[in-house]
Structure formats: structure tokens, C-alpha cells
Design an enzyme around this catalytic site. Structure first.
Site, short mmCIF file in Angstrom:
data_model
loop_
_atom_site.label_atom_id
_atom_site.label_comp_id
_atom_site.label_asym_id
_atom_site.label_seq_id
_atom_site.Cartn_x
_atom_site.Cartn_y
_atom_site.Cartn_z
N ARG A 120 -1.37 -11.05 -1.16
CA ARG A 120 -2.46 -10.45 -1.95
C ARG A 120 -3.47 -11.56 -2.19
O ARG A 120 -3.15 -12.58 -2.80
CB ARG A 120 -1.93 -9.92 -3.28
CG ARG A 120 -3.05 -9.63 -4.27
CD ARG A 120 -2.59 -8.89 -5.49
NE ARG A 120 -2.23 -7.52 -5.17
CZ ARG A 120 -2.10 -6.55 -6.08
NH1 ARG A 120 -2.31 -6.79 -7.35
NH2 ARG A 120 -1.77 -5.33 -5.71
N HIS B 124 -6.25 -1.82 0.50
CA HIS B 124 -4.94 -1.81 -0.17
C HIS B 124 -4.05 -0.78 0.55
O HIS B 124 -3.69 0.26 -0.03
CB HIS B 124 -5.14 -1.44 -1.64
CG HIS B 124 -3.98 -1.78 -2.52
ND1 HIS B 124 -2.84 -2.41 -2.08
CD2 HIS B 124 -3.78 -1.55 -3.86
CE1 HIS B 124 -1.99 -2.56 -3.08
NE2 HIS B 124 -2.54 -2.06 -4.17
N GLN C 23 -0.71 0.74 -1.02
CA GLN C 23 -0.92 1.70 -2.09
C GLN C 23 -1.12 3.11 -1.51
O GLN C 23 -0.51 4.08 -1.97
CB GLN C 23 -2.16 1.30 -2.90
CG GLN C 23 -2.50 2.27 -4.00
CD GLN C 23 -1.47 2.25 -5.12
OE1 GLN C 23 -1.16 1.19 -5.64
NE2 GLN C 23 -0.95 3.40 -5.50
N ASP D 251 -9.87 4.84 -9.91
CA ASP D 251 -9.38 3.47 -10.01
C ASP D 251 -10.31 2.76 -10.99
O ASP D 251 -11.36 3.29 -11.38
CB ASP D 251 -9.41 2.81 -8.61
CG ASP D 251 -8.87 1.39 -8.59
OD1 ASP D 251 -8.19 0.97 -9.55
OD2 ASP D 251 -9.12 0.67 -7.59
N CYS E 146 -4.05 4.31 -8.88
CA CYS E 146 -3.15 3.26 -8.38
C CYS E 146 -2.58 2.43 -9.51
O CYS E 146 -1.54 1.79 -9.33
CB CYS E 146 -3.89 2.40 -7.38
SG CYS E 146 -5.40 1.65 -8.05
N ARG F 251 5.90 3.07 -4.61
CA ARG F 251 5.59 1.80 -3.95
C ARG F 251 6.89 1.14 -3.49
O ARG F 251 6.97 0.58 -2.40
CB ARG F 251 4.85 0.85 -4.92
CG ARG F 251 3.48 1.35 -5.40
CD ARG F 251 2.45 1.32 -4.29
NE ARG F 251 2.31 -0.02 -3.71
CZ ARG F 251 1.59 -1.02 -4.23
NH1 ARG F 251 0.91 -0.83 -5.33
NH2 ARG F 251 1.52 -2.20 -3.63
N1 CP Z 1 -1.43 -0.65 -7.85
C1 CP Z 1 -1.18 -1.96 -7.76
O1 CP Z 1 -1.31 -2.59 -6.69
O2 CP Z 1 -0.76 -2.54 -8.91
P1 CP Z 1 -0.61 -4.09 -9.18
O3 CP Z 1 -1.97 -4.69 -9.13
O4 CP Z 1 0.03 -4.20 -10.54
O5 CP Z 1 0.26 -4.68 -8.10
N1 NVA Z 2 -9.33 -1.94 -7.15
C1 NVA Z 2 -8.32 -2.60 -7.93
C2 NVA Z 2 -6.97 -2.19 -7.49
C3 NVA Z 2 -5.82 -2.77 -8.27
C4 NVA Z 2 -4.49 -2.34 -7.75
C5 NVA Z 2 -8.49 -4.09 -7.82
O1 NVA Z 2 -8.73 -4.59 -6.72
O2 NVA Z 2 -8.41 -4.78 -8.84
#
Ligand code: CP
Ligand code: NVA
Length: 325
Positions: free
Chosen positions: A105, A132, A135, A224, A264, A292
Site C-alpha cells: 500500500r 484499490h 477492495q 467513500d 469501503c 476482504r
Molecule cells: N477499505 C480499506 O482498505 O480499509 P483500510 O484503509 O483500513 O485498510
Molecule cells: N479513497 C480512500 C480509500 C481508503 C480505503 C483513500 O485512499 O484514503
């Protein structure tokens, strides 16, 4: 049984049958979870988890998933990987010699692509500024388990044209479902990706400017955060720009009677969604989060397991009618 791609960086180019095989494997693993029959399909395997951004769901689901499959994880952050400490190819080569899988990530999508280019082990995108995919695979799995037929769905995105939306756009192109995108001017998704999807789906991926119009009769209302990780400085004016894009009970009331609300998470209650909706009867956000774990277990087995172990033990679909999507 489709051969697995080497990495999971995006949903573009992923095979639909491969995704359906993942769903079946996720279901099979879920059924025996916590029992003596739970197969240790990743015994003696190690995943490097590289996180340059915070995470609850993604970190926990990959960690617990790996442990449940008999494997191990090593947690890495910016101190170990990043800050120009060494080149991306060097990181890729070193990790390839020591672990069996990289889950990353980070901010830069290009960094993940570079890592995958140089690694000789699978790389999974656990969120970048661009996308993502894990997700949305889990979200599709959630809908599939509910018996929703994926290729005839109508999904409505309300909010920011961000990384999660990009993966929805790719998923809509893959499955052919309708994706209505309601974003304020100035917050559109990547223009190239959107245009390509609009063309590839003959307009089933399309923008609907008015959120009320966008949710009318839809099967899924998805939102989101208005301020993704790394954009915190913009939070205040984004709150102003997104006025009118909050999912509340009135807006949900315009969707199909059996529509579901998805997010998400993490959610910013009172901003992109009200408590009444996220805690309401149509919300499936907690199922989404748990899925997930199940989906990513199947994903890790598909990418890093022995080829034989990637075959689902049982191919029954949650809903047989949904199996052929
Ligand atoms: N939805 C998601 O990816 O959550 P986190 O950022 O907590 O991993
Ligand atoms: N769009 C959000 C998703 C988090 C899971 C971010 O990138 O922070």
C-alpha cells in the site's frame, strides 16, 4: 479453472472467470475456517506487507489471512522501503529472494508497477493513489454471495473520483454492469480510464451529474471518503465542494427497494454518509469488510500457492443463479 495472473496490480486485463474462481475458493475457505479441515495452503510461505499509508482492514485481513493459511508475514513501512533509501529494482530483487509474496500500500501507482516488473514473486496492490483492486474484488464477492447477478447490476458511485472509483470502473468494464458516476465538477476520475471504459461498455459506464438522478432505481449505492489519505490538507474545502453528495436516507429512498449501501470504510459519518444510512437496514459495510479476509485468502492462494492448491475444493456458488455471471 483459469490460470492466475502473476500479480494483482489492477482489474484491467484480469479474466472474469478467474475472478469467479476466486469467489468459489473464498467460499470454500470460508466454510472450513477455524476447523481442523482448514487447509494450510500457504504453509512455510511468507508475505512482506509494505504499508506507506495507514490501514485497519487491509493490514488485518492480509495478516490474519496469511496466518490462517499457515503462512507468516513480515511488516515493513517507510523506514525499510521508501524515502529513496534504495532503488525499487533492488527492493524487488532482495524481497524476491527472501519472501514469497509482496503486498504493498503506497502513494505512487508507478512504484507498484515497477516493483511488479522487477520482482520474481507476486505483487498485490493493497491501495495506491490510483486504485484499490482488492477492495472491489471483495465488494463484488459480497454482492455475488448475496445472489446478485453481477453483469446486470446497476452500481451508483456518489462522491470523489478517486482510487476506489477507478477500480469500480475497471470492474464494470470486466463484468459489463452499469456504473453511474456522480461526482462534483473538478473531482472526476482519471479521464483516460473513464473514456476507455465508456467506450468499451457502450456507455454503461457513464456520468450522471445529479446524485438524485444517479441513484434512481439503482441496485447499489456506493460512496467513500471525500478526502483520501494524503489529501488531508484539502479536507476543509472538499467538505464545501461535496455538499449535495452526502448519502442520506432521502437519497437512499430513490434507489431500488432492495438496494444496498456500500462503503469501503473508513467512513466519515456525517460527511459522505449519515449514521442512519450506514447503520441502516440496507447497509452491508461490515460484511464487505469481513469479505476482504475471505477474498484475499483466495487471492493469495491463487498467486502464491502451489498451482494445485489454487483449485477451489468446492465450486458451489453461494447462489447457483449467480454462478454464471
Ligand atoms: N477499505 C480499506 O482498505 O480499509 P483500510 O484503509 O483500513 O485498510
Ligand atoms: N479513497 C480512500 C480509500 C481508503 C480505503 C483513500 O485512499 O484514503
Amino acid at each position: 479453472m483459469k490460470e492466475s495472473p502473476k500479480h494483482l496490480i489492477d482489474l484491467t486485463g484480469v479474466d472474469k472467470q478467474w475472478v469467479l474462481d476466486l469467489f468459489a475458493q473464498a467460499d470454500a475457505l470460508r466454510e472450513v475456517r477455524g476447523t481442523l479441515k482448514a487447509p494450510k495452503l500457504l504453509a512455510s510461505k511468507t508475505a512482506a506487507l509494505v504499508f506507506h499509508k495507514p490501514s485497519l482492514r487491509t493490514r488485518v485481513s492480509f495478516t490474519v489471512g496469511m496466518h490462517e493459511l499457515g503462512g507468516d508475514v513480515v511488516d515493513l513501512g517507510s523506514a525499510e522501503v521508501g524515502h529513496g533509501r534504495e532503488s525499487v529494482p533492488d527492493v524487488a530483487h532482495v524481497l524476491s529472494g527472501m519472501v514469497d509474496l509482496i503486498v504493498i500500500r503506497t502513494f505512487s501507482h508507478r512504484l507498484v508497477q515497477q516493483l511488479a516488473k522487477h520482482a520474481t514473486i507476486p505483487v498485490i496492490n493493497a491501495l495506491t493513489d490510483h486504485s484499490h483492486p482488492c477492495q472491489i474484488l471483495a465488494d463484488l464477492y459480497t454482492l455475488w454471495r448475496m445472489g446478485r447477478t453481477l453483469d446486470t447490476l446497476t452500481v451508483t458511485w456518489i462522491g470523489d473520483g478517486n482510487n476506489v472509483l477507478h477500480s469500480w470502473i475497471e470492474a464494470a468494464t470486466l463484468f459489463g454492469f452499469e456504473l453511474r458516476v456522480a461526482v462534483p465538477d473538478g473531482f472526476e476520475p482519471d479521464a483516460g480510464l473513464f473514456l476507455a471504459a465508456e467506450q468499451a461498455t457502450s456507455g454503461r459506464v457513464h456520468r450522471v451529474r445529479d446524485p438524485n438522478e444517479a441513484v434512481r432505481g439503482t441496485d447499489v449505492v456506493y460512496t467513500d471518503t471525500w478526502t483520501s489519505m494524503g489529501m488531508e490538507d484539502e479536507a476543509e474545502w472538499r467538505r464545501i465542494a461535496f455538499a449535495g453528495f452526502r448519502v442520506d436516507e432521502r437519497l437512499m429512498g430513490l434507489a431500488a427497494p432492495d438496494a444496498v449501501f456500500m462503503h469501503c470504510l473508513p467512513a466519515h459519518r456525517g460527511e459522505e454518509v449519515t449514521d442512519a444510512v450506514i447503520d441502516g437496514p440496507q447497509s452491508i459495510v461490515i460484511e464487505e469488510a469481513e469479505n476482504r479476509l475471505h477474498l484475499q485468502k483466495a487471492l493469495m492462494v491463487a498467486l502464491a500457492g502451489h498451482p494445485e492448491s489454487a483449485k477451489p475444493r468446492r465450486t458451489r456458488a453461494a447462489n447457483p443463479e449467480a454462478a454464471g455471471v
